[in-house]
Scaffold this active site. Structure first.
Site, PDB file in Angstrom:
ATOM      1  N   GLY A 456       0.815  -1.197   0.000  1.00 29.01           N
ATOM      2  CA  GLY A 456       0.000   0.000   0.000  1.00 29.01           C
ATOM      3  C   GLY A 456       0.850   1.248   0.000  1.00 29.01           C
ATOM      4  O   GLY A 456       2.079   1.194   0.170  1.00 29.01           O
ATOM      5  N   PRO A 458       2.559   4.878   1.212  1.00 28.22           N
ATOM      6  CA  PRO A 458       3.157   5.246   2.512  1.00 28.22           C
ATOM      7  C   PRO A 458       2.138   5.893   3.438  1.00 28.22           C
ATOM      8  O   PRO A 458       1.220   6.589   3.002  1.00 28.22           O
ATOM      9  CB  PRO A 458       4.256   6.239   2.127  1.00 28.22           C
ATOM     10  N   GLY A 459       2.300   5.646   4.732  1.00 29.71           N
ATOM     11  CA  GLY A 459       1.460   6.295   5.730  1.00 29.71           C
ATOM     12  C   GLY A 459       0.119   5.661   5.945  1.00 29.71           C
ATOM     13  O   GLY A 459      -0.753   6.251   6.587  1.00 29.71           O
ATOM     14  N   THR A 460      -0.096   4.442   5.443  1.00 31.26           N
ATOM     15  CA  THR A 460      -1.396   3.787   5.614  1.00 31.26           C
ATOM     16  C   THR A 460      -1.423   2.814   6.782  1.00 31.26           C
ATOM     17  O   THR A 460      -2.406   2.104   6.957  1.00 31.26           O
ATOM     18  CB  THR A 460      -1.787   3.043   4.320  1.00 31.26           C
ATOM     19  N   GLY A 461      -0.358   2.748   7.580  1.00 27.68           N
ATOM     20  CA  GLY A 461      -0.393   1.950   8.806  1.00 27.68           C
ATOM     21  C   GLY A 461       0.125   0.542   8.673  1.00 27.68           C
ATOM     22  O   GLY A 461      -0.225  -0.315   9.485  1.00 27.68           O
ATOM     23  N   LYS A 462       0.979   0.260   7.686  1.00 26.28           N
ATOM     24  CA  LYS A 462       1.467  -1.104   7.504  1.00 26.28           C
ATOM     25  C   LYS A 462       2.394  -1.523   8.644  1.00 26.28           C
ATOM     26  O   LYS A 462       2.246  -2.611   9.211  1.00 26.28           O
ATOM     27  CB  LYS A 462       2.195  -1.223   6.159  1.00 26.28           C
ATOM     28  N   THR A 463       3.345  -0.654   8.977  1.00 23.99           N
ATOM     29  CA  THR A 463       4.300  -0.995  10.037  1.00 23.99           C
ATOM     30  C   THR A 463       3.631  -1.071  11.400  1.00 23.99           C
ATOM     31  O   THR A 463       3.862  -2.013  12.173  1.00 23.99           O
ATOM     32  CB  THR A 463       5.429   0.049  10.063  1.00 23.99           C
ATOM     33  N   SER A 792     -10.994   4.344 -17.965  1.00 24.16           N
ATOM     34  CA  SER A 792     -12.192   4.598 -17.171  1.00 24.16           C
ATOM     35  C   SER A 792     -13.069   5.697 -17.728  1.00 24.16           C
ATOM     36  O   SER A 792     -14.084   6.012 -17.134  1.00 24.16           O
ATOM     37  CB  SER A 792     -11.798   4.953 -15.737  1.00 24.16           C
ATOM     38  N   LYS A 835     -13.606   6.495  -6.337  1.00 19.05           N
ATOM     39  CA  LYS A 835     -14.393   7.316  -7.259  1.00 19.05           C
ATOM     40  C   LYS A 835     -15.724   7.737  -6.640  1.00 19.05           C
ATOM     41  O   LYS A 835     -16.145   8.893  -6.774  1.00 19.05           O
ATOM     42  CB  LYS A 835     -14.641   6.540  -8.553  1.00 19.05           C
TER      43      LYS A 835
END
Length: 901
Positions: A456, A458-463, A792, A835
């Site tokens: 995902g 950066p900054g989405t809470g993976k770590t 799209s 969207k």
């Protein structure tokens, strides 16, 4: 001791074990110390201008010890040897009851450190004080203190004079032993270097009895003393008591050096000086004899000094016995047990002076530190899944896929352990023969932990998600950063034939956590270096992350199979493009899309804002952030997939309100302080808006259609206007707006379909007439500086062309997405969740989606589904009927007309 009038002083709690004495210097790490920053900011903001060179003074107070009372008195005898819990407190979380009763007034000398993580505040001790009353604890400590200055020493007191003489004599003896011990082989390394010891001898010789108090404090600082002993020196207000306690400490240090340094006397009865016998020659002769016998020194000639061999041999034997005991307690695997016995036998035969001796010993110590069988008991009680679900929900909002997968793993692990417990019970109460018992044991279920890959932005809470997993399981957690790793040996370790060889990152992580079933976070696995002359680190990860192979992972240094199947590996990556296919195939990939505006609002309200309020010294009632202000920050100041920039902007808002509150508090006008933040205040606090939202048009015009894009500048969904205009010409098509190849092809497909069905749409009276014969078409997408590409916009282009040629305006509240084929089919597209959220934010009421995207709509938040009318279409004809339901198209062949191409 002379008391001075009490005063209010800012207090800095020192870290556990640190003590500052008058006349000494101490470095206080300011990493994650918001109280130190708050103290310095408050001092500098109130600095008196006429005296810019006046020293800045603060109070440094140690934390309490479990062996001493707050006033420095020893507790009951035997406490230190008991199994009482050690007193440990983080200075940032310390309260008034955790502070020692005595401290030191210190002068701030400056800040040292080359990198941000190494910055330290340098302070110099001035005088003692006693804490009388703690006034405040947050954002930093303030207390009323009573200063204590040393009284003049009574030089007529014979007891004090004798104590001072003994103190100087003992200090000189200690420093001489330090200088001598540095010359002895295999002696313990002293805390003071020989050069420093010589300088200290000169310094001590210059001190008179009037300086007894300062000399005592200085010696207590430089010698090897425990924190409790330094606390007792700090609390000793009388100079005489201080000297008595320091004398005991010096005598103990001298005895320790004499014992550890093996300082022995060479008597003249063995080698008389008058005989002219050369001791060095004797040592060389004995060493040559020992070398011919295989390196074993005779009794009485060990360590290079006559008469010292027996003691050195006993010491070495005790160390090897201790190492053997550590290996026995380590629970080695059968293969490791064989290797350890062989290496230990070699070690017994080696001379400690050989270079191979230390290599072999270090290898055995590493074997003893690896957790071969030690495990952490998982929290698998009756409410395991409930607690784990609550833990994950408290730490992270959304991320339902990864939460579901982890709960599945917990459930499977719980069921496996239940089966194994039943089998153990059967074996315990069984009376069957050995073969049947062995068959029952083989039915045990083996735990193979999954290997997850979180992908995902950066900054989405993976770590942080991996930390929450370890907390929910009750396991040890270890993070391994793979970003920039270019050497295969960093993963697999160096072979023992190399100088300074060491195990790889995996084995070192196991040694650190001390158990064989931790949670390992392999951070930034997509940024591992490729193949080079050092090897291929990504290829070295293949065995680590293969569930069918990692139970026999072999590190080059250890060279013994290690079971990694119980380790829960969680890898993180920002993109899959740079991960080799073979490595990607070994991991279970879970996609983490960027947070939507609704999710960011929830995260900011429940996590980020309370954290920033606390970090900036405020309370919850000191700042009120309405929902419209929060949405403005999210939409106009932060366009990102994660929430890192959002947290920074919230921190800026909190700091601005902290300044207002501090000014109101200083001027004693707190009633005038307004905790609320309005939208108008954001322009002053955060500056001008960095991003503008696309808002749906209010007036309908032919040739203008509202499309949808999944990822705008900051990774969030938004609307996209498609404008089509015709001018006299010869059938040329012009495209502007920095369109990519896919979007250009969508325009060509849409134009071909409209030209093929011009008669059915009522655009021409003759089926053979070309509607583009005498006109040029210009297709434009505003915001030309922003690249736009992706399959799209085919449906939107087709509707825009029909709207232009038919002169029918598309209602402005309708937006659409979907790709089209030459047969008129509307095909599915991606990014439906983003969207739809962008459409709702832009004021759209109705959205046309491909029929193949029905399943993705279920993942959209309920608030979005309730705010939009979602219409699914399977063909262009069906979409045209939804846009213009009252239109009467000539050529009644229905909506299933196929292309004549």
């Amino acid at each position: 001791m002379v008391k001075v009038k009490s005063r209010v002083l800012p207090i800095i709690p020192l870290s556990q074990g640190a003590v500052l004495l008058p006349g000494t210097t101490l470095r206080i790490s300011i990493l994650n110390r918001s109280d130190v920053a708050a103290i310095l900011a408050n001092i500098y903001s109130h600095a008196v201008k006429p005296k810019p060179d006046a020293p800045i003074t603060i109070g440094c107070v140690p934390l309490n010890s479990s062996y001493l009372s707050p006033d420095g008195k020893l507790l009951l005898d035997g406490t230190k040897g008991s199994k009482a819990a050690k007193y440990e407190t983080d200075p940032m979380s310390a309260t008034a009851k955790d502070l020692f009763q005595y401290g030191t007034v210190a002068k701030v000398s400056g800040v040292q450190g080359r990198r941000p993580g190494e910055m330290s505040l340098v302070v110099e001790g001035i005088s003692r004080f006693q804490v009388d009353k703690v006034i405040q604890e947050r954002p930093y400590f303030e207390a009323e203190v009573v200063h204590h200055e040393d009284a003049d020493v009574d030089i007529t007191n014979t007891e004090i004079v004798q104590l001072f003489a003994d103190l100087k004599q003992l200090s000189r003896e200690l420093l001489a032993l330090v200088r001598l011990s540095s010359l002895l082989p295999r002696a313990s390394t002293p805390a003071i270097s020989p050069i420093t010891a010589r300088r200290l001898e000169v310094y001590i010789a210059q001190k008179n009895i009037e300086d007894a108090g300062s000399l005592t404090d200085f010696l207590a600082h430089i010698i090897d003393a425990s924190p409790e002993e330094k606390l007792r020196i700090l609390s000793a207000l009388s100079v005489q008591d201080r000297m008595e306690r320091l004398t005991e400490m010096l005598q103990r240090e001298i005895r320790a050096l004499q014992k550890n340094g093996r300082i022995l006397t060479v008597t003249t009865t063995t080698t008389p000086a008058s005989s002219g016998f050369d001791i060095e020659r004797l040592l060389k002769l004995r060493a040559d004899q020992a070398a011919r016998r295989g390196g074993v020194l005779p009794p009485g000639f060990g360590g290079g000094f006559p008469g010292g061999g027996s003691q050195g041999g006993e010491e070495e034997g005790n160390e090897l016995d201790e190492l053997k005991k550590r290996l026995d307690d380590a629970g080695l695997s059968p293969d490791a047990q064989k290797v350890a016995q062989r290496e230990l036998a070699r070690l017994h035969k080696m001379n400690p002076a050989q270079a191979e001796y230390q290599v072999c010993r270090t290898y055995l110590e590493n074997l003893a530190e690896i957790p071969w069988t030690q495990t952490t008991n998982d929290h698998l009680g009756a409410d395991t899944l409930k607690r784990a679900r609550q833990q994950l929900d408290d730490d992270h909002y959304g991320l339902e896929k990864i939460k579901k997968r982890l709960l599945e793993y917990l459930a499977v692990l719980k069921l496996k352990q239940a089966v194994n417990a039943d089998l153990e019970s059967q074996i315990k109460h069984s009376t069957d023969d050995k073969s049947q018992l062995q068959a029952t044991r083989t039915k045990r279920m083996i735990d193979k932990s999954p290997i997850l890959l979180l992908v995902g932005p950066p900054g989405t809470g993976k770590t942080s998600l991996a930390k929450s997993v370890a907390t929910a399981l009750g396991r040890k957690f270890h993070r391994i950063s793979l970003g920039g790793v270019r050497d295969e040996a960093e993963i697999r370790g160096h072979r023992r034939t190399y100088v300074a060889a060491m195990p790889g990152l995996i084995v070192q992580g196991l040694k650190k956590v001390g158990v064989c079933n931790p949670v390992f976070l392999l951070d930034e696995i997509d940024k591992v270096g490729g193949s080079n002359f050092h090897g291929d680190p990504s290829a070295a990860m293949l065995e680590v992350l293969d569930p069918e192979q990692n139970h026999t992972f072999t590190d080059h240094y250890v060279n013994i199979p290690i079971d990694l199947s119980k380790v829960l590996f969680i890898a993180t990556a920002n993109s899959l493009d740079t991960i080799p296919p073979a490595l990607l195939d070994r991991m279970e990939t879970i996609q983490l899309s960027g947070y939507t505006t609704l999710e960011k609002r929830h995260i900011a309200t429940h996590h980020l804002l309370p954290k920033q309020i606390t970090s900036n010294g405020l309370k919850q009632e000191h700042i009120v952030l309405p929902e419209d202000v929060l949405d403005k920050i999210i939409g106009s100041y932060t366009r990102e997939s994660g929430v890192r920039n959002l947290e920074r902007e919230l921190g800026a808002v909190c700091r601005s309100k902290a300044v207002e509150y501090a000014d109101a508090k200083d001027s004693e006008s707190l009633k005038s302080y307004n905790p609320s933040v309005s939208v108008a205040d954001l322009d002053t606090i955060l500056g001008i808006e960095r991003f503008d939202d696309e808002i749906a048009e209010q007036v309908a015009r032919p040739g203008v259609v509202t499309g949808l894009v999944a990822y705008s500048t900051g990774g969030t969904g938004s609307i996209l206007f498609i404008e089509v205009a015709d001018v006299p010409g010869g059938g040329r098509v012009q495209l502007t707006g920095k369109l990519g190849d896919v979007l250009k092809e969508s325009v060509e497909v849409a134009l071909t379909w409209v030209k093929a069905h011009a008669f059915d749409l009522g655009l021409t009276a003759d089926p053979s007439e070309d509607i583009m014969k005498r006109r040029d078409v210009h297709v434009h997408c505003p915001s030309g500086a922003i690249p736009k590409d992706g399959p799209s916009a085919g449906l939107a282009h087709t509707v825009a062309l029909v709207s232009l040629f038919a002169g029918k305006a598309v209602p402005p509240h309708i937006a659409m997405t979907g790709e089209v084929s030459l047969r008129g089919k509307v095909t599915p597209v991606g990014g439906i969740k983003e969207k739809l959220i962008g459409a709702l934010r832009a004021g759209v009421k109705t959205v046309l989606l491909p029929a193949g995207n029905r399943k993705e709509v279920r993942e959209v938040p309920q608030e979005v589904r309730d705010g939009l009318e979602i219409v699914h279409v399977g063909s262009i004809w069906e979409g045209l009927g939804k846009v213009w339901p009252d239109a009467d198209w000539p050529g009644e062949r229905g909506w299933e007309v196929e292309s004549r191409l």
